[in-house]
Design an enzyme around this catalytic site. Structure first.
Site, PDB file in Angstrom:
ATOM      1  N   HIS A 170       0.676  -1.105   0.427  1.00 59.15           N
ATOM      2  CA  HIS A 170       0.213   0.380   0.408  1.00 59.15           C
ATOM      3  C   HIS A 170       0.698   0.686  -0.531  1.00 59.15           C
ATOM      4  O   HIS A 170       1.892   1.163  -0.719  1.00 59.15           O
ATOM      5  CB  HIS A 170      -0.820   0.076   1.406  1.00 59.15           C
ATOM      6  CG  HIS A 170      -2.061   1.210   1.653  1.00 59.15           C
ATOM      7  ND1 HIS A 170      -2.079   1.585   0.518  1.00 59.15           N
ATOM      8  CD2 HIS A 170      -2.486   0.857   2.318  1.00 59.15           C
ATOM      9  CE1 HIS A 170      -3.308   2.310   0.592  1.00 59.15           C
ATOM     10  NE2 HIS A 170      -3.762   2.223   1.547  1.00 59.15           N
ATOM     11  N   HIS A 196      -2.415  -2.494  -9.961  1.00 63.56           N
ATOM     12  CA  HIS A 196      -3.195  -1.619  -9.391  1.00 63.56           C
ATOM     13  C   HIS A 196      -4.315  -2.679  -8.903  1.00 63.56           C
ATOM     14  O   HIS A 196      -5.077  -3.586  -9.964  1.00 63.56           O
ATOM     15  CB  HIS A 196      -3.846  -0.358  -9.839  1.00 63.56           C
ATOM     16  CG  HIS A 196      -4.282   0.708  -8.877  1.00 63.56           C
ATOM     17  ND1 HIS A 196      -5.664   0.217  -8.771  1.00 63.56           N
ATOM     18  CD2 HIS A 196      -3.727   1.574  -7.722  1.00 63.56           C
ATOM     19  CE1 HIS A 196      -5.600   0.926  -7.264  1.00 63.56           C
ATOM     20  NE2 HIS A 196      -3.928   1.557  -7.260  1.00 63.56           N
ATOM     21  N   ASP A 220       2.711   5.309  -6.978  1.00 69.50           N
ATOM     22  CA  ASP A 220       3.882   5.157  -5.965  1.00 69.50           C
ATOM     23  C   ASP A 220       5.058   5.251  -7.306  1.00 69.50           C
ATOM     24  O   ASP A 220       6.333   6.032  -6.397  1.00 69.50           O
ATOM     25  CB  ASP A 220       3.834   4.566  -4.812  1.00 69.50           C
ATOM     26  CG  ASP A 220       2.993   4.757  -4.195  1.00 69.50           C
ATOM     27  OD1 ASP A 220       2.650   4.975  -3.731  1.00 69.50           O
ATOM     28  OD2 ASP A 220       1.928   3.527  -3.960  1.00 69.50           O
TER      29      ASP A 220
HETATM   30  N1  COA Z   1       4.967  -6.494 -10.450  1.00 70.71           N
HETATM   31  C1  COA Z   1       5.357  -7.928 -10.758  1.00 70.71           C
HETATM   32  N2  COA Z   1       4.262  -8.457 -10.812  1.00 70.71           N
HETATM   33  C2  COA Z   1       2.993  -7.789 -10.798  1.00 70.71           C
HETATM   34  C3  COA Z   1       3.218  -6.684  -9.956  1.00 70.71           C
HETATM   35  C4  COA Z   1       4.244  -6.123  -9.583  1.00 70.71           C
HETATM   36  N3  COA Z   1       4.001  -4.669  -9.671  1.00 70.71           N
HETATM   37  N4  COA Z   1       2.283  -6.347  -9.413  1.00 70.71           N
HETATM   38  C5  COA Z   1       1.026  -7.240 -10.181  1.00 70.71           C
HETATM   39  N5  COA Z   1       1.760  -8.418 -10.638  1.00 70.71           N
HETATM   40  C6  COA Z   1       1.460  -9.469 -11.669  1.00 70.71           C
HETATM   41  C7  COA Z   1       1.370 -10.569 -10.212  1.00 70.71           C
HETATM   42  O1  COA Z   1       2.630 -11.386  -9.703  1.00 70.71           O
HETATM   43  C8  COA Z   1       0.458 -11.682  -9.994  1.00 70.71           C
HETATM   44  O2  COA Z   1       1.204 -12.448 -11.181  1.00 70.71           O
HETATM   45  P1  COA Z   1       0.159 -14.005 -11.256  1.00 70.71           P
HETATM   46  O3  COA Z   1      -1.134 -13.970 -11.651  1.00 70.71           O
HETATM   47  O4  COA Z   1       1.657 -14.563 -12.149  1.00 70.71           O
HETATM   48  O5  COA Z   1       0.513 -14.363 -10.353  1.00 70.71           O
HETATM   49  C9  COA Z   1      -0.617 -11.100 -11.370  1.00 70.71           C
HETATM   50  O6  COA Z   1      -0.120  -9.310 -11.992  1.00 70.71           O
HETATM   51  C10 COA Z   1      -1.742 -10.333 -10.421  1.00 70.71           C
HETATM   52  O7  COA Z   1      -0.941  -9.684  -8.944  1.00 70.71           O
HETATM   53  P2  COA Z   1      -1.356  -9.171  -7.666  1.00 70.71           P
HETATM   54  O8  COA Z   1      -0.606  -8.761  -6.568  1.00 70.71           O
HETATM   55  O9  COA Z   1      -2.062 -10.460  -7.041  1.00 70.71           O
HETATM   56  O10 COA Z   1      -2.958  -8.528  -7.962  1.00 70.71           O
HETATM   57  P3  COA Z   1      -3.230  -7.810  -6.732  1.00 70.71           P
HETATM   58  O11 COA Z   1      -4.867  -7.209  -7.318  1.00 70.71           O
HETATM   59  O12 COA Z   1      -4.112  -8.125  -5.372  1.00 70.71           O
HETATM   60  O13 COA Z   1      -2.716  -6.755  -6.169  1.00 70.71           O
HETATM   61  C11 COA Z   1      -0.704  -4.660  -6.084  1.00 70.71           C
HETATM   62  C12 COA Z   1      -3.091  -5.326  -5.987  1.00 70.71           C
HETATM   63  C13 COA Z   1      -1.313  -3.598  -6.131  1.00 70.71           C
HETATM   64  C14 COA Z   1      -1.380  -5.348  -4.805  1.00 70.71           C
HETATM   65  C15 COA Z   1      -0.160  -5.072  -6.656  1.00 70.71           C
HETATM   66  O14 COA Z   1      -0.114  -5.158  -8.295  1.00 70.71           O
HETATM   67  C16 COA Z   1       0.925  -4.875  -6.107  1.00 70.71           C
HETATM   68  O15 COA Z   1       1.993  -5.614  -5.065  1.00 70.71           O
HETATM   69  N6  COA Z   1       2.217  -4.071  -7.182  1.00 70.71           N
HETATM   70  C17 COA Z   1       3.347  -3.612  -5.740  1.00 70.71           C
HETATM   71  C18 COA Z   1       3.172  -3.211  -4.930  1.00 70.71           C
HETATM   72  C19 COA Z   1       2.373  -1.355  -4.994  1.00 70.71           C
HETATM   73  O16 COA Z   1       3.028  -0.142  -6.019  1.00 70.71           O
HETATM   74  N7  COA Z   1       1.625  -1.166  -4.317  1.00 70.71           N
HETATM   75  C20 COA Z   1       0.705   1.003  -4.454  1.00 70.71           C
HETATM   76  C21 COA Z   1      -0.290   0.132  -5.644  1.00 70.71           C
HETATM   77  S1  COA Z   1      -1.157   2.158  -4.796  1.00 70.71           S
END
Ligand code: COA
Length: 375
Positions: free
Chosen positions: A219, A258, A309
């Site tokens: 987050h 996201h 971010d």
């Molecule tokens: N880097 C690499 N791979 C990513 C990614 C990232 N930043 N964000 C998503 N993915 C990939 C995941 O590995 C997953 O791949 P898979 O299906 O092959 O396992 C797929 O995309 C779905 O990701 P998931 O984490 O399940 O999606 P979510 O909707 O739960 O997560 C976030 C959303 C924001 C938590 C996620 O994109 C993330 O962890 N981003 C990095 C942290 C970040 O920037 N947070 C600020 C958000 S505003």
């Protein structure tokens, strides 16, 4: 049901309450059809181009934009509310150096709940106090003096950091960043605040909980991680190789992806433009080039776009803000959105209490322990 809402069957697959509508809200719209962000009906692009953070905080908290008179009275009011109670400053100074600023802010809000309890006070007055006082607590923790001649939060914070009048462009960049970070519908920290307030608990507990939720790297903590990522490589080619290696190891690249936006994060181009404008030295240009290469690699390999971010990390760096303050800066902005949601939740409260899907053992017989008697 709108198209962008997912069904319960999808949620069973994805988990994390993805796509579940948890309540009605009139504060903001996020990612309708995968894109777009508006606060109380105003597009984020317009607010970032023309408004100030104080205007936006007023809008979020009171529902309408302020008149010029209301805005100047609000700024004056926030200025009067900036000075923390001496006991709070003293208590926070006892926390050992090296503890994170997010931990300090969480404790500060909790302690403020003891020193200035909400009991009988207007919730809006508590909101104004929190918007005004949190920047001072960050500055005090850094051992800075509190400026007394700055009208805006951006100017106040930068003035406190530099002990001199900040350049207009830097001041405006920070102001825009605060606008972009101010509100984002039912994100994890806002939802945490609403869950807490829905039990009819107090505001300070809700905000302390929200700060705890925001601290995590999935987050609010992502902006600090994004900076560490960008500065890990000396040039774009090595950054490309490094990011590809990390992706091969299935590591997450912070600042990308996201939960709601599927096409793009509308805040990213705005803050990227600001980072570009401030990238005026060779070192800054190098960091910007590394960041752009990471953006390209993430899009080419994973079709993932930068969220707010990612380029905020560079914008903050170019505004002279140390990396460990990036997530606390998020708090200073988001407090306005959190408080808008706290008040909205209270105005039409229903205890937030979802259910789980049980995956534990089948019902089984309890066999009492046999305690051997001593002879
Ligand atoms: N880097 C690499 N791979 C990513 C990614 C990232 N930043 N964000 C998503 N993915 C990939 C995941 O590995 C997953 O791949 P898979 O299906 O092959 O396992 C797929 O995309 C779905 O990701 P998931 O984490 O399940 O999606 P979510 O909707 O739960 O997560 C976030 C959303 C924001 C938590 C996620 O994109 C993330 O962890 N981003 C990095 C942290 C970040 O920037 N947070 C600020 C958000 S505003």
């Amino acid at each position: 049901m709108a198209e962008y809402e997912r069904t319960f069957a999808d949620v069973k697959k994805t988990g994390g309450l993805a796509g579940i509508v948890a309540a009605d809200s009139a504060v903001s719209t996020v990612g309708i059809e995968g894109r777009g962000l508006s606060y109380r009906g105003y597009a984020i692009e317009d607010l970032a181009a023309h408004a100030s953070f104080e205007e936006v905080a007023w809008l979020l908290l009171r529902g309408e934009l302020p008149s010029p008179g209301e805005l100047s009275e609000y700024r004056a009011r926030l200025r009067r509310l900036r000075v923390p109670p001496p006991f709070l400053s003293e208590a926070l100074s006892q926390i050992p150096a090296g503890d994170s600023m997010m931990g300090i802010l969480r404790t500060a809000v909790s302690l403020l709940g003891n020193l200035e309890p909400e009991r009988g006070r207007d919730t809006m007055a508590v909101a104004d106090r929190l918007v005004a006082v949190l920047p001072s607590l960050v500055l005090q923790r850094l051992g800075k003096s509190l400026p007394d001649d700055e009208e805006t939060l951006a100017g106040y914070f930068l003035g406190g950091m530099e002990r001199a009048h900040p350049a207009e462009e830097v001041r405006r960049c920070l102001d825009v960043s605060l606008i972009l970070y101010a509100e984002h519908e039912f994100n994890a920290s806002t939802f945490a605040a609403r869950v807490i307030i829905s039990t009819m608990s107090d505001v300070h507990s809700a905000i302390a909980g929200a700060i705890g939720a925001l601290a995590g790297p999935l987050h609010g903590g992502a902006n600090e991680e994004a900076m560490r990522l960008i500065e890990a490589w000396p040039d774009p080619d090595q950054a490309e190789k490094g990011v590809l290696d990390r992706l091969t190891r299935k590591e997450k690249i912070m600042g990308f992806g996201h939960r709601i936006y599927t096409v793009s994060d509308p805040r990213s181009p705005v803050i990227k433009e600001w980072a570009y404008r401030l990238a005026v030295t060779p070192e800054r240009k190098r960091l910007f080039a590394v960041a752009e290469r990471i953006e390209r690699v993430m899009w080419d390999t994973k079709k993932l776009f930068p969220n707010l971010d990612f380029y905020s990390a560079l914008a903050y760096r170019f505004c002279g803000i140390p990396t460990e303050l990036y997530t606390p800066m998020f708090v200073l902005a988001r407090i306005s959105g959190w408080m808008a949601h706290v008040m909205e939740q209270r105005s039409n409260n229903k205890l937030i209490r979802p259910i789980s899907r049980y995956t534990g053992p089948e019902p089984r017989m309890y066999v009492p322990l046999v305690v051997e008697e001593r002879r």
